[in-house]
Design an enzyme around this catalytic site. Structure first.
Site, PDB file in Angstrom:
ATOM      1  N   ASP A 295       0.839  -1.184   0.000  1.00  9.44           N
ATOM      2  CA  ASP A 295       0.000   0.000   0.000  1.00  9.44           C
ATOM      3  C   ASP A 295       0.885   1.248   0.000  1.00  9.44           C
ATOM      4  OD1 ASP A 295      -3.221   0.507   1.653  1.00  9.44           O
ATOM      5  OD2 ASP A 295      -2.193   1.678   0.114  1.00  9.44           O
ATOM      6  N   GLU A 486     -10.522   6.885   4.796  1.00  8.23           N
ATOM      7  CA  GLU A 486      -9.516   6.215   5.612  1.00  8.23           C
ATOM      8  C   GLU A 486      -9.569   6.713   7.053  1.00  8.23           C
ATOM      9  OE1 GLU A 486      -6.564   5.888   1.737  1.00  8.23           O
ATOM     10  OE2 GLU A 486      -5.751   5.426   3.691  1.00  8.23           O
TER      11      GLU A 486
HETATM   12  C1  GLC Z   1      -4.455   4.233   0.023  1.00  5.49           C
HETATM   13  C2  GLC Z   1      -5.354   3.082   0.442  1.00  5.49           C
HETATM   14  C3  GLC Z   1      -5.516   2.022  -0.609  1.00  5.49           C
HETATM   15  C4  GLC Z   1      -5.381   2.623  -1.993  1.00  5.49           C
HETATM   16  C5  GLC Z   1      -3.962   3.143  -2.143  1.00  5.49           C
HETATM   17  C6  GLC Z   1      -3.734   3.837  -3.494  1.00  5.49           C
HETATM   18  O1  GLC Z   1      -3.711   4.683   1.120  1.00  5.49           O
HETATM   19  O2  GLC Z   1      -5.048   2.426   1.667  1.00  5.49           O
HETATM   20  O3  GLC Z   1      -6.812   1.416  -0.414  1.00  5.49           O
HETATM   21  O4  GLC Z   1      -5.644   1.629  -2.980  1.00  5.49           O
HETATM   22  O5  GLC Z   1      -3.600   4.031  -1.098  1.00  5.49           O
HETATM   23  O6  GLC Z   1      -4.501   5.005  -3.572  1.00  5.49           O
END
Ligand code: GLC
Length: 605
Positions: A295, A486
């Site tokens: 991530d 988030e």
């Molecule tokens: C974010 C999220 C994830 C997402 C990624 C790219 O922090 O946790 O779900 O796909 O970054 O945007």
């Protein structure tokens, strides 16, 4: 618990291994690198043989128009085909409820609303429609579906989960993967991404600080006020498997070829560096043949020493690293780890084979033409009708003392900010990372729906509920959460804000029967509202076709939604795993219209 996974054919693997044999270490590490589009040029993508480029939340090529998307994605893909071996990039984006970065795209209900439908075929159709709109812009990888099984609804990502029932998450996650891939993955499919592996829904309240390591200079977006997101998961191996791993088994059986690792820790062990979960379980026991992507900047959380962080993540089983910024540091570090023997050639080769398998599956390793999907499909009537149906099916009538359905010739007093706001109805991950109130993209609000259904002259809308001397038989008023994403949505207090309760009470004084609509990413505490409501309806985050909610309010579509999560009666119950109290929830999982309410409008049992 072993997932049958459609391992690519032997012939494909033979071709891939022949390609691998021709790759330099730098080209191999390039394939393991995913960079945010603003941090790299197409020329650098070619030079470094970069494996993937992404649009993070709200990150758009150019002005974010469809044309800018097509041109931007194509510039990176074309550049990658000019690299020495011509391996195209995978362009990835968070199309989590439609191609939600793009103005004009169809925005579907967030997963919690789809969970309320319990309808796998609908979820498959929604994912298919989102896939076509995504493919129409050239992107061939979506970071969806989220397979979280949210336990504590104070978590800001609750709405990204389908349900608190693992079997529902598994069934709908399977359907979502099938929808993203479609019947012919190379022709018009988009690679799905089962995320976030694994156990995120069980994070413990108050442990979110783990993402704010002292050596990390995070920008304020990862605010110090996050309270549970990216926290610590304190469950047994058995619970991890039975509740949180099960949806991933289903997604892999459905053919998922990418998995995104989960932020946070499991009993203090960083999930992005957990070899047991990432390799022994996922790739060993479950036979996952695709690749694991990290991530956003998650490796930086592993260790203050970056080489050690990279060594631990890739050694544990991360195959592609999302390096939104400073990809040169990652590439240089990884090559040095290879030179020093801290990463084996075998591990790197395994990662590259897995990445190439996914690219082969979607047709990037042969001369398959890009999907012939017209931009006309973006926001098309067919998809908007589907989104309206999804919004209707997601609607859960929590209580109804003869206020619903609203008859065809009824005069209605309507109020509440969310009733006429597309941005609020869409929630986070819409146009921008966090989303925002307002007319952020074309769509139809619940107010539009009321006016279409009853006639404009029969619907009197006052956002704040100030109706002077007017009376009407029915009032419709919303309470809501403003968009969040988030950890920014981690909230201890899920009660309805006082200014919204004031609107409810103002409307109450002018109508015979009052319908309260809850527009939110999770259950809210409604004690202050119930005493004024003759009907309470959960709308979740319905998206750009929120008039689908009105289809249920007016009886045009039968109410079929049921609760995907338990609806707490009190703050003590909201504490999820830690707040066990004797009294029953306001409404249990599975509650639907017509069930014996756990509590009446008077709040009594
Ligand atoms: C974010 C999220 C994830 C997402 C990624 C790219 O922090 O946790 O779900 O796909 O970054 O945007």
């Amino acid at each position: 618990m072993v997932a049958r996974t459609d391992r690519p054919t032997v012939a494909t693997d033979d071709r891939i291994r022949a390609l691998l044999a021709s790759m330099t270490p730098a080209e191999k590490v390039g394939q393991m690198t995913q960079v945010e589009l603003g941090s790299i040029t197409p020329a650098e993508v070619a030079e470094r043989a970069i494996g993937s480029v992404l649009s993070g939340g709200g990150g758009n090529p150019g002005d974010g128009s469809v044309g800018a998307w097509r041109d931007g994605v194509d510039s990176f893909v074309a550049a990658s085909r000019r690299s020495r071996l011509g391996i195209p990039i995978l362009y990835g984006t968070d199309a989590v409820h439609g191609h939600n970065n793009v103005v004009g795209a169809t925005i579907f209900p967030h997963n919690i609303g789809l969970g309320a439908t319990g309808d796998a075929d609908l979820v498959r159709q929604v994912a298919r429609a989102a896939a076509l709109e995504t493919a129409a812009t050239g992107a061939r990888w979506s970071f969806a579906p989220c397979l979280a099984v949210p336990q504590d609804i104070r978590w800001g990502r609750t709405y990204e989960g389908f349900s608190q029932e693992p079997t529902v998450v598994a069934a709908l996650g399977r359907a979502a993967v099938e929808g993203w891939h479609g019947e012919h993955l190379p022709v018009d499919g988009v690679l799905a991404c089962a995320k976030h592996y694994v156990g995120e829904g069980a994070m413990e309240w108050g442990t979110a600080g783990s993402h704010r390591q002292p050596w990390i200079d995070w920008w304020d977006g990862w605010g110090p006020d996050w309270l549970i997101d990216q926290g610590d998961i304190r469950i047994t191996d058995e619970e991890m498997r039975e509740v949180h791993l099960a949806p991933f088994v289903a997604a892999i059986e459905a053919g998922a070829l990418t998995v995104m690792a989960c932020y946070g820790t499991w009993h203090g062990r960083r999930l992005h560096a957990d070899r047991y979960l990432l390799t022994d379980v996922l790739k060993g026991e479950l036979g996952f043949a695709g690749f694991v992507v990290s991530d956003w900047m998650a490796l930086e959380q592993i260790d203050a020493d970056y080489p050690t962080a990279v060594e631990r993540a890739i050694g544990a089983g991360v195959d592609m690293v999302m390096v939104p910024f400073n990809h040169e540091r990652f590439i240089g570090t990884t090559l040095q780890l290879l030179d020093d023997g801290r990463l084996t050639v075998e591990r790197v080769d395994d990662a590259v084979v897995r990445i190439l398998r996914a690219k082969a599956a979607i047709g990037l390793l042969d001369d398959s033409p890009p999907p012939a999907v017209s931009a006309e499909v973006i926001g098309c009537d067919e998809h908007r009708s589907l989104a309206r149906r999804a919004a209707a099916q997601s609607t859960v009538i929590l209580s109804n003392a003869s206020a619903l359905p609203i008859g065809p010739a009824t005069t209605v007093l309507a109020a509440g900010e969310a009733l006429d706001d597309v941005g609020i109805a869409c929630g986070g991950w819409t146009i921008s990372w966090e989303g925002s109130p307002g007319p952020i993209t074309p769509g139809r609000t619940m107010l539009d729906g009321l006016r279409s259904a009853l006639g404009t002259d029969r619907v009197d809308y006052e956002r704040d509920g100030r109706f002077g001397a007017v009376r009407a038989p029915v009032g419709v008023v919303t309470v809501h959460e403003l968009p969040y994403v988030e950890g920014g949505g981690d909230r201890a207090d899920l009660s309805v804000p006082g200014e919204q309760i004031d609107v409810v009470r103002r409307v109450r004084d002018h109508v015979d029967r009052l319908v309260v609509l809850v527009v939110s990413g999770r259950p809210l505490l409604l004690d202050d509202v119930l005493e004024d409501a003759d009907a309470v309806v959960a709308c979740w985050l319905p998206g750009t076709e929120a008039d689908g909610i009105v289809d249920v309010l007016t009886g045009r579509v039968p109410a079929s939604g049921s609760l995907p999560v338990s609806w707490p009666r009190s703050a003590a119950q909201v504490a999820g795993r830690t707040g066990s109290v004797s009294e029953p929830a306001a409404w249990p999982i599975g509650h639907r219209a017509g069930d014996r309410p756990a509590m009446t409008a008077t709040g009594g049992p």
